[in-house]
Design an enzyme around this catalytic site. Sequence first.
Site, PDB file in Angstrom:
ATOM      1  N   HIS A 163       0.828  -1.205   0.000  1.00  0.00           N
ATOM      2  CA  HIS A 163       0.000   0.000   0.000  1.00  0.00           C
ATOM      3  C   HIS A 163       0.866   1.261   0.000  1.00  0.00           C
ATOM      4  CE1 HIS A 163      -3.855   1.922   0.208  1.00  0.00           C
ATOM      5  NE2 HIS A 163      -3.459   2.673   1.215  1.00  0.00           N
ATOM      6  N   TYR A 167       4.380   0.692   4.796  1.00  0.00           N
ATOM      7  CA  TYR A 167       3.566  -0.460   5.204  1.00  0.00           C
ATOM      8  C   TYR A 167       4.068  -1.716   4.491  1.00  0.00           C
ATOM      9  CZ  TYR A 167       0.279   3.134   6.846  1.00  0.00           C
ATOM     10  OH  TYR A 167      -0.308   4.210   7.473  1.00  0.00           O
ATOM     11  N   ASP A 174      -8.360  -0.825  -0.265  1.00  0.00           N
ATOM     12  CA  ASP A 174      -8.559   0.391  -1.048  1.00  0.00           C
ATOM     13  C   ASP A 174      -7.476   0.566  -2.110  1.00  0.00           C
ATOM     14  OD1 ASP A 174      -7.540   0.576   1.628  1.00  0.00           O
ATOM     15  OD2 ASP A 174      -7.215   2.711   1.375  1.00  0.00           O
ATOM     16  N   ARG A 244     -16.719   0.717   4.013  1.00  0.00           N
ATOM     17  CA  ARG A 244     -16.114   1.431   2.883  1.00  0.00           C
ATOM     18  C   ARG A 244     -15.066   0.573   2.182  1.00  0.00           C
ATOM     19  NH1 ARG A 244     -15.414   6.953   4.545  1.00  0.00           N
ATOM     20  NH2 ARG A 244     -13.141   7.015   4.741  1.00  0.00           N
ATOM     21  N   ILE A 246     -15.424  -2.576   1.555  1.00  0.00           N
ATOM     22  CA  ILE A 246     -16.207  -3.334   0.579  1.00  0.00           C
ATOM     23  C   ILE A 246     -16.509  -2.450  -0.631  1.00  0.00           C
ATOM     24  CG2 ILE A 246     -18.394  -4.539   0.174  1.00  0.00           C
ATOM     25  CD1 ILE A 246     -18.464  -5.066   3.237  1.00  0.00           C
ATOM     26  N   GLY A 247     -16.885  -1.194  -0.361  1.00  0.00           N
ATOM     27  CA  GLY A 247     -17.177  -0.262  -1.437  1.00  0.00           C
ATOM     28  C   GLY A 247     -15.982  -0.031  -2.349  1.00  0.00           C
ATOM     29  N   TRP A 248     -14.806   0.160  -1.745  1.00  0.00           N
ATOM     30  CA  TRP A 248     -13.594   0.350  -2.552  1.00  0.00           C
ATOM     31  C   TRP A 248     -13.383  -0.849  -3.481  1.00  0.00           C
ATOM     32  CZ3 TRP A 248     -12.263   5.047  -2.846  1.00  0.00           C
ATOM     33  CH2 TRP A 248     -12.007   5.889  -1.754  1.00  0.00           C
TER      34      TRP A 248
END
Length: 403
Positions: A163, A167, A174, A244, A246-248
């Site tokens: 990411h 990290y 996302d 969110r 899941i939305g991404w």
Amino acid sequence: MSKTICTKTNFIKYAIILLLIFSGKLTAQSKENPLSATSKWSEKAAVTILNKYPKAWQIDGTEKPKWDYKMSLVLFSFEKLYQKTKDKKYLNYIKEYADEMIDSLGNIKKYDVKEYNIDYVNPGKLLFNLYNSTKDNRYQTVIKQLRNQLESQPRTASGGFWHKEIYPNQMWIDGLYMAEPFYTQYTVSYENGKALDDIAKQFELVQNHLVDKKTGLVYQAWDESKKNGWADPETGTSPTIWGRGIGWYMMALVETLDYFPKSHPKQKELVGFLNEISKNVVKHKSTSGLWYQVTDKPELKDNFLESSSSAMIIYSLAKGADKGYLPASYKKTAQKSFDAFVKEFVKTDANNEITISNVSSNVGLGGKPFRDGSNEYYIKSKAKNNSSPALAAFILSAVELGK
């Protein structure tokens, strides 16, 4: 005498108008971007943004110009709205941001590739259409810079993009949205599709490691080394299924599929992933048709219906059905959930501008102070009004549904 009185009266009128202008209390009809009660929801949301943030880099109250996914998420929704309405103010807002952030040599201001922040790739999506319409070489230069970032982006042992440099060994859900739609459009436009297998691999890694076997929903992150304090010692996943997130993931799939050729053998696999997550996310909607912050545990104390995830899911279901990736029944589900969204989250003021409530604040994992990614951490993260993920996804869903 009457002429003197008339002059004084006019002076008073003009003084009042000036006071109203400077106090910001003019009616919608007097604003630069007026709205009416009959304006579409997509336009109400877009004009709310334009009036609050005259320059796109100011979105979410940002104090200095910044190359960031928050701006690109909103501007991507403006691009879709421009394509629908042909209203130049939406296109101009996008171009002004790009020109503010890219210098005369085609360099992104304050961009450092060595950060390997996958969020920085996302704004590159805006430059394909800008380059095609203007032939300004600065845009193409930046597109290639961002492709080069992906070429050298650190990866987990199994090939997933980190990411960020800070990290190590971590894929965040996302990150699929930040990179893959851009990566797909680039490789199809400039490389004859040579990276399509690599793009499909990123989604395969999500399916193999971030999908919860019980619910079929996705966790926010996966540490392949399983060494981080938030990582499950057996699976490496973070502890919570965040709405969110899941939305991404769903938006990453539907927008990647926009460019992923049907003739490629992995295309059907990606469509299958979209069907799987869609089936499972619909199982977890509330009775009202919306989704919770901690999506699989609505019963948790202080858990709340969350607007950005709900809008992202609605958009993805509607777009997936419109494109033929999902059964048509998902479009009806999206329509019902959109109506529930407006009822639950949207308020309109006297100027017909809107406020969207209950937007999850930005949440993360690790770092200092340490973020443990627990259910409690997500629930206690303070909800906001009118943050960019909710506004942008609301515009996208409204455009897709013709609202």
